[in-house]
Design a protein around this motif. Structure first.
Motif, PDB file in Angstrom:
ATOM      1  N   CYS A  83      16.577  36.824 -12.122  1.00 13.78           N
ATOM      2  CA  CYS A  83      15.719  37.682 -11.290  1.00 13.78           C
ATOM      3  C   CYS A  83      14.254  37.495 -11.669  1.00 13.78           C
ATOM      4  O   CYS A  83      13.382  37.392 -10.790  1.00 13.78           O
ATOM      5  N   ILE A 294      17.843  43.249  -6.911  1.00 14.13           N
ATOM      6  CA  ILE A 294      17.470  44.161  -8.001  1.00 14.13           C
ATOM      7  C   ILE A 294      18.065  45.547  -7.773  1.00 14.13           C
ATOM      8  O   ILE A 294      18.617  46.151  -8.694  1.00 14.13           O
ATOM      9  N   VAL A 295      17.969  46.064  -6.536  1.00 12.34           N
ATOM     10  CA  VAL A 295      18.473  47.424  -6.279  1.00 12.34           C
ATOM     11  C   VAL A 295      19.993  47.467  -6.262  1.00 12.34           C
ATOM     12  O   VAL A 295      20.585  48.551  -6.236  1.00 12.34           O
ATOM     13  N   SER A 296      20.660  46.305  -6.265  1.00 15.32           N
ATOM     14  CA  SER A 296      22.124  46.317  -6.319  1.00 15.32           C
ATOM     15  C   SER A 296      22.627  46.657  -7.723  1.00 15.32           C
ATOM     16  O   SER A 296      23.809  46.979  -7.892  1.00 15.32           O
ATOM     17  N   PHE A 297      21.759  46.568  -8.736  1.00 16.96           N
ATOM     18  CA  PHE A 297      22.144  46.960 -10.088  1.00 16.96           C
ATOM     19  C   PHE A 297      22.136  48.479 -10.210  1.00 16.96           C
ATOM     20  O   PHE A 297      21.283  49.155  -9.612  1.00 16.96           O
ATOM     21  N   TRP A 300      18.741  50.073 -11.337  1.00 15.25           N
ATOM     22  CA  TRP A 300      17.616  49.440 -10.653  1.00 15.25           C
ATOM     23  C   TRP A 300      16.309  50.212 -10.851  1.00 15.25           C
ATOM     24  O   TRP A 300      15.234  49.610 -10.892  1.00 15.25           O
ATOM     25  N   ARG A 303      14.763  49.064 -13.959  1.00  9.04           N
ATOM     26  CA  ARG A 303      14.232  47.715 -13.826  1.00  9.04           C
ATOM     27  C   ARG A 303      12.903  47.697 -13.079  1.00  9.04           C
ATOM     28  O   ARG A 303      12.013  46.911 -13.419  1.00  9.04           O
TER      29      ARG A 303
END
Length: 340
Positions: A83, A294-297, A300, A303
């Motif tokens: 990422c 990123i927002v799938s973690f 997020w 992050r």
């Protein structure tokens, strides 16, 4: 689909219209995109630093208690780094966009150098995005609830994504660099000459990208479909894992949809406009793809807003062995996926 794909023909007839408004607009759009990506790079860099601090703390506690055994989730580390690498490559591409917008009408040498370099950066960003999704689907099939779905056909499909992706990257870069040359024009950088059909590089990239996107989405949707058929009640003991797979699947669908919409706009609305507008559309596409990944973690927010999070709230990738219960492999996968 990338620069010079559709709607550009060799030595197109150019008028002398004033493109000053397009240049200013392109610079503004590019600057906004660059600001957003620089923020993402800064956020992911701070997050990376905090994860390293967390891992050092875990190792220190392990050794202070006389323990020497620990496990580390290397795949989670790679996804985090991919990422960050993808974001850095996009920053470099946007800087190139600014140079092209500024000099693309007057300096042929700038077009000849910048356009091929941008093609390489484009492939790098897309590869990072889809490698993260590929690694995650690989980890999903190691979950206890998904182990029974792993067979030779699934393994073949999973590895075929990498083969198609690498082949597409290498061939596309060669097609853009070795078979054509760019020059300046009144509407920016355009193709000066090409030794092959001008639309072939973009068409090849489009078909190969769609192929591995469809396979990847199938690998993510398939376990959700099987689980829905097998367990229709919401009391499933693996509900948390299924929710995680669903979250990543939605992110993948959003990434593919954005890619398709931007490609459609490129070959229709922007096919004959100021040349820098189409690459900027792809830059926006890549920015949205990175954001979706990123927002799938689960973490997020940590992050994207690491400065607002204490290091103690960050989940590291180093785990002490004595914290793992029963089946070490199963528990490691479950714990790591919850933060990945």
């Amino acid at each position: 689909m990338e620069n010079g794909t559709f709607g550009e023909t060799l030595h197109e007839a150019e008028d002398n219209s004033d493109y000053y408004g397009y240049i200013v607009g392109s610079i503004v759009i590019c600057s906004l995109l660059l600001t957003a990506v620089v923020y993402i790079v800064a956020s992911l860099s701070v997050y990376e630093y905090k994860v390293k601090l967390k891992n050092k703390e875990s190792l220190r506690l392990t050794r202070s208690r006389g323990q020497s055994r620990y496990v580390k989730d290397a795949l989670a580390d790679w996804m985090r780094k991919l990422c960050l690498i993808g974001s850095v490559l996009l920053v470099l591409r946007l800087i190139c966009e600014l140079f092209e917008i500024t000099f693309g009408q007057n300096v042929a040498a700038a077009c000849a150098v910048i356009r091929p370099f941008k093609a390489v950066l484009h492939s790098g960003v897309i590869t990072c995005v889809y490698l993260v999704l590929w690694v995650r689907q690989r980890k999903f099939y190691k979950l206890p609830v998904m182990e029974h779905l792993v067979n030779k056909f699934i393994r073949f499909l999973s590895w075929s994504i990498i083969v198609i992706m690498v082949t597409a990257d290498v061939v596309t870069i060669l097609l853009y660099i070795a078979t054509r040359k760019y020059t300046s024009s009144s509407r920016g950088c355009i193709v000066d000459w090409s030794t092959i059909w001008n639309k072939l590089p973009g068409l090849f990239l489009f078909l190969s990208t769609v192929t591995f996107q469809v396979i990847l989405l199938g690998l993510l949707i398939y376990p959700l479909y099987i689980h829905h058929k097998a367990m229709k009640d919401i009391t499933s003991p693996h509900k948390k894992e299924i929710m995680l797979i669903r979250r990543v699947t939605i992110a993948a669908i959003a990434t593919v949809a954005t890619d398709g919409i931007c490609g459609l706009l490129s070959i229709t609305v922007l096919s004959k406009t100021f040349s820098a507008l189409r690459p900027l559309l792809y830059d926006f596409d890549m920015l949205m793809s990175l954001f979706c990944i990123i927002v799938s973690f689960v973490d997020w927010r940590t992050r994207l807003y690491p400065c607002m999070t204490d290091t103690r709230e960050v989940t590291g990738t180093v785990k002490r062995v004595n914290l793992i219960h029963r089946s070490t492999e199963t528990e490691i996968v479950t714990v790591d996926e919850n933060v990945a």
